[in-house]
Write an enzyme that holds these catalytic residues in place. Structure first.
Site, short mmCIF file in Angstrom:
data_model
loop_
_atom_site.label_atom_id
_atom_site.label_comp_id
_atom_site.label_asym_id
_atom_site.label_seq_id
_atom_site.Cartn_x
_atom_site.Cartn_y
_atom_site.Cartn_z
N HIS A 58 14.07 -7.26 -1.15
CA HIS A 58 12.92 -7.64 -0.33
C HIS A 58 13.21 -9.01 0.26
CE1 HIS A 58 8.91 -8.34 1.11
NE2 HIS A 58 8.60 -7.10 0.80
N HIS B 256 14.51 -5.56 -5.19
CA HIS B 256 13.16 -5.02 -5.14
C HIS B 256 13.06 -3.55 -5.52
CE1 HIS B 256 9.04 -4.92 -3.86
NE2 HIS B 256 9.26 -4.05 -2.89
N GLY C 239 0.80 -1.22 0.00
CA GLY C 239 0.00 0.00 0.00
C GLY C 239 0.83 1.26 0.00
N ARG D 129 13.89 -4.30 6.42
CA ARG D 129 14.08 -5.27 5.33
C ARG D 129 15.49 -5.81 5.22
NH1 ARG D 129 10.21 -2.69 0.64
NH2 ARG D 129 8.35 -3.41 1.72
N GLU E 230 3.25 -2.05 8.68
CA GLU E 230 4.33 -2.78 8.00
C GLU E 230 5.63 -2.59 8.79
OE1 GLU E 230 4.39 -1.50 3.91
OE2 GLU E 230 3.08 -3.15 3.32
N ARG F 35 14.91 2.27 2.39
CA ARG F 35 13.54 2.78 2.23
C ARG F 35 12.60 2.18 3.26
NH1 ARG F 35 8.79 1.01 -1.39
NH2 ARG F 35 9.84 -0.99 -1.25
C1 FAD Z 1 6.14 -6.34 -6.47
C2 FAD Z 1 6.28 -4.94 -5.96
C3 FAD Z 1 5.56 -4.54 -4.84
C4 FAD Z 1 5.68 -3.23 -4.37
N1 FAD Z 1 4.92 -2.84 -3.32
C5 FAD Z 1 4.96 -1.54 -2.92
C6 FAD Z 1 4.08 -1.06 -1.93
O1 FAD Z 1 3.26 -1.79 -1.40
N2 FAD Z 1 4.17 0.25 -1.57
C7 FAD Z 1 5.07 1.11 -2.14
O2 FAD Z 1 5.10 2.30 -1.78
N3 FAD Z 1 5.90 0.67 -3.10
C8 FAD Z 1 5.85 -0.61 -3.52
N4 FAD Z 1 6.69 -1.04 -4.50
C9 FAD Z 1 7.54 -0.05 -5.18
C10 FAD Z 1 6.67 0.81 -6.08
O3 FAD Z 1 5.68 0.01 -6.68
C11 FAD Z 1 7.47 1.49 -7.16
O4 FAD Z 1 8.58 2.12 -6.60
C12 FAD Z 1 6.62 2.53 -7.88
O5 FAD Z 1 5.46 1.93 -8.36
C13 FAD Z 1 7.41 3.12 -9.02
O6 FAD Z 1 6.56 3.94 -9.76
P1 FAD Z 1 7.15 4.70 -11.00
O7 FAD Z 1 6.01 5.42 -11.63
O8 FAD Z 1 8.33 5.46 -10.61
O9 FAD Z 1 7.69 3.53 -11.96
P2 FAD Z 1 6.90 2.33 -12.70
O10 FAD Z 1 5.57 2.11 -12.11
O11 FAD Z 1 7.82 1.19 -12.75
O12 FAD Z 1 6.71 2.94 -14.15
C14 FAD Z 1 7.83 3.17 -14.99
C15 FAD Z 1 7.30 3.47 -16.38
O13 FAD Z 1 8.36 3.92 -17.22
C16 FAD Z 1 8.29 3.26 -18.48
N5 FAD Z 1 9.63 3.32 -19.07
C17 FAD Z 1 10.79 2.88 -18.52
N6 FAD Z 1 11.81 3.15 -19.36
C18 FAD Z 1 11.29 3.77 -20.44
C19 FAD Z 1 11.82 4.29 -21.65
N7 FAD Z 1 13.13 4.23 -21.95
N8 FAD Z 1 10.97 4.86 -22.55
C20 FAD Z 1 9.63 4.91 -22.30
N9 FAD Z 1 9.08 4.43 -21.18
C21 FAD Z 1 9.90 3.88 -20.26
C22 FAD Z 1 7.78 1.89 -18.12
O14 FAD Z 1 7.30 1.21 -19.25
C23 FAD Z 1 6.71 2.27 -17.09
O15 FAD Z 1 5.53 2.68 -17.74
C24 FAD Z 1 6.58 -2.33 -4.99
C25 FAD Z 1 7.32 -2.75 -6.11
C26 FAD Z 1 7.17 -4.04 -6.59
C27 FAD Z 1 7.96 -4.45 -7.78
#
Ligand code: FAD
Length: 514
Positions: free
Chosen positions: A227, A334, A47, A273, A111, A369
């Site tokens: 993780h 992670h 979350g 973690r 958590e 983190r």
């Molecule tokens: C399994 C899992 C569980 C998690 N649980 C939690 C949680 O409960 N709470 C929490 O706070 N965090 C959690 N996290 C971490 C959190 O989900 C991420 O840090 C966060 O979602 C990242 O968001 P973002 O928008 O920065 O990146 P992302 O959601 O990864 O989006 C990145 C975007 O960039 C695009 N992209 C990348 N490179 C390029 C490029 N060269 N050209 C065009 N597009 C590109 C991708 O296609 C994607 O659309 C979790 C992560 C994972 C993997």
């Protein structure tokens, strides 16, 4: 060349939330390399943290975040994070994110390393999916232009200011240029560096590589969070078993069935973690097993299936009924704590270039983190980018200060025996073995040398996989060389040859292209 006020690279929580806000101030183009919903965000389970509970306060949230960060958090940025959190949650609710409620009030869970229950969730353990779906639906209906299957391949900089971006069409492999006033990187993390990771395939460090190559500063790359508990079943890609499972009473047991966390720390199963991940590795070593287990069989089955429907269903599909059987788990890479260095307005050292979400480093996480602070960081600092750009100002802060060490990548690679271009799996194995949870100088030197040789041997990229491999190798070099420089153990970075924290290293490592 087409021109936009804002070009946003990435369509996870950071990219989409920024796009919705930017729309109020000018033309917006979102570029994303897969489909709009391909991202890490949709896999988030636990979350999003915010001090909205009766027994909570921004001050408590501040203290927990600082304590997890092990001496390296930027206190001003953390203050902004915790103070602005309730406002951003209200905006997510307004956009339609269906956080779980009981009797009309948002329900909160606890958590690891949070002193109170402050994690909002949606659909039990499907928080990320609900956030991503809500935001992508909003973007689709708002008329914002989204280019899917389009990979940002180079940042165009002129006279020290961003001019636009080169984009690869992933179907035709042709390249087009787009111009903009503000370029916002929201490209997520780099979990694909590692053999065992919880990330989506898109997590290949593209934002780090693009920004570094354009001259931006990259900071804190040695801090990669592992993780402790990803599902470890033969032939099944590691699937996260959220910390919230232990938060609700799940117990870690070794291969003999014995609980062990209290042998390592009084915080037991809810320790930070890095401590849990290392304790699991020691326990695996002691018992000669490649896994330990989480036990939720003592919890009422109804609690397990309603609180963790996603995990329950996924495990059941693999033939494992977690209400009756132990869940086999092991650590996996992670979260990328480091990233493109930004100030508290998301600005980098290049005028017009901003970064937010996992690819950015605002230094709110410090060396480690706190769980569920990353979704929050994405929305808090995305909003600040738009506040800043709406005023048309881009004030850059010079790098430096007594708590920063600036470096360039080593000019090496000559000693590696083989300079043949690597595949993804050899890169992932190298990083897992030499730059993983436990590191030492000897392994890091070997890895740094091999990575430099691999980078020198890469042919020019032509398609999405070759761009991604190049980005991963550059990102791997930054992680490895930062880990080599930091001769201490702190937060998520553990050196078995320097197992203690050193006051000399209460500072950040920054890399620039030079
Ligand atoms: C399994 C899992 C569980 C998690 N649980 C939690 C949680 O409960 N709470 C929490 O706070 N965090 C959690 N996290 C971490 C959190 O989900 C991420 O840090 C966060 O979602 C990242 O968001 P973002 O928008 O920065 O990146 P992302 O959601 O990864 O989006 C990145 C975007 O960039 C695009 N992209 C990348 N490179 C390029 C490029 N060269 N050209 C065009 N597009 C590109 C991708 O296609 C994607 O659309 C979790 C992560 C994972 C993997």
């Amino acid at each position: 060349m087409k021109h936009y006020d804002y070009i946003i690279v990435g369509s996870g929580i950071a990219g989409l939330f920024t796009a919705l806000l930017a729309k109020r101030h000018g033309s917006v183009l979102v570029i994303t390399k897969g489909s709009i919903d391909d991202c890490n965000t949709r896999h988030a389970q636990g979350g999003i943290a915010a001090a909205i509970g009766r027994d909570d306060s921004p001050e408590l949230h501040f203290k927990d975040t600082i304590s997890a960060g092990d001496g390296l958090c930027d206190e001003e940025a953390v203050r902004i994070l915790v103070d602005e959190a309730p406002g951003r949650i209200a905006e997510l609710v307004n956009l339609g994110v269906p956080f779980d409620t009981l009797d009309g009030e948002i329900t909160l869970t606890r958590e690891a390393a949070h002193s109170v229950s402050r994690i909002l969730h949606a659909g039990g353990d499907a928080t990320g999916e609900h956030i991503e779906t809500t935001l992508s639906n909003q973007v689709r209906t708002s008329g914002i232009q989204v280019l899917e299957d389009s990979l940002a391949s180079e940042i165009l900089v002129e006279d020290g200011k961003v001019r636009g971006i080169k984009v690869l069409d992933c179907h035709s492999d042709s390249v087009e240029e787009f111009a903009c006033r503000f370029l916002i990187l929201a490209t997520g993390g780099a979990g694909q560096l590692y053999k065992f990771n919880t990330n989506s395939d898109i997590a290949t460090g593209d934002g780090i590589s693009l920004a570094f190559s354009a001259g931006a500063e990259i900071i804190d790359m040695e801090f990669y969070q592992f993780h402790p508990t990803a599902l470890r079943l033969p032939g099944v890609t590691p699937f996260l078993i959220s910390e919230a499972v232990r938060g609700e009473g799940g117990i870690l047991r070794n291969a003999k069935g014995d609980p062990f966390m209290l042998d390592y720390t009084p915080d037991g199963d809810l320790a930070p973690r890095d401590i849990v991940a290392r304790s699991i590795l020691y326990e695996m070593d002691k018992t000669g097993s490649d896994r330990v287990f989480i036990d939720v069989t003592h919890l009422p089955p109804f609690t397990v299936t309603t609180r963790f429907p996603h995990i329950y269903r996924f495990c059941l599909e693999q033939g494992l009924n977690i209400t009756k059987e132990l869940i086999p788990v092991a650590p996996a890479a992670h979260y990328m704590i480091g990233g493109v260095k930004t100030n508290s307005w998301g600005e980098t050292n290049i005028a017009g270039l901003f970064a937010c979400g996992e690819t950015a480093c605002t230094s709110i996480h410090g060396a480690n983190r706190l769980a569920s602070n990353s979704l929050l960081e994405a929305v808090v600092f995305s909003e600040r980018i738009i506040d800043k750009t709406a005023g048309g100002v881009n004030s850059l802060e010079p790098t430096g200060g007594k708590n920063v060490v600036v470096n360039h990548l080593l000019n090496q690679g000559h000693e590696a025996k083989t300079a043949i271009s690597p595949g993804l799996s050899s890169l992932q194995t190298l990083l897992w073995e030499k730059v993983g949870i436990l590191r030492d100088g000897k392994g890091l030197v070997q890895a740094a040398d091999i990575l430099a040789a691999w980078q020198n041997s890469l042919p020019p990229p032509l398609d999405r996989p070759s761009y991604e491999l190049g980005n991963l190798i550059l990102t791997a070099r930054l992680v490895t060389e930062a880990a080599l420089l930091r001769e201490e153990s702190r937060g998520a970075h553990f050196r078995s040859d320097f197992p203690r924290r050193s006051p000399r290293w209460k500072r950040h490592i920054v890399f620039t292209r030079g």
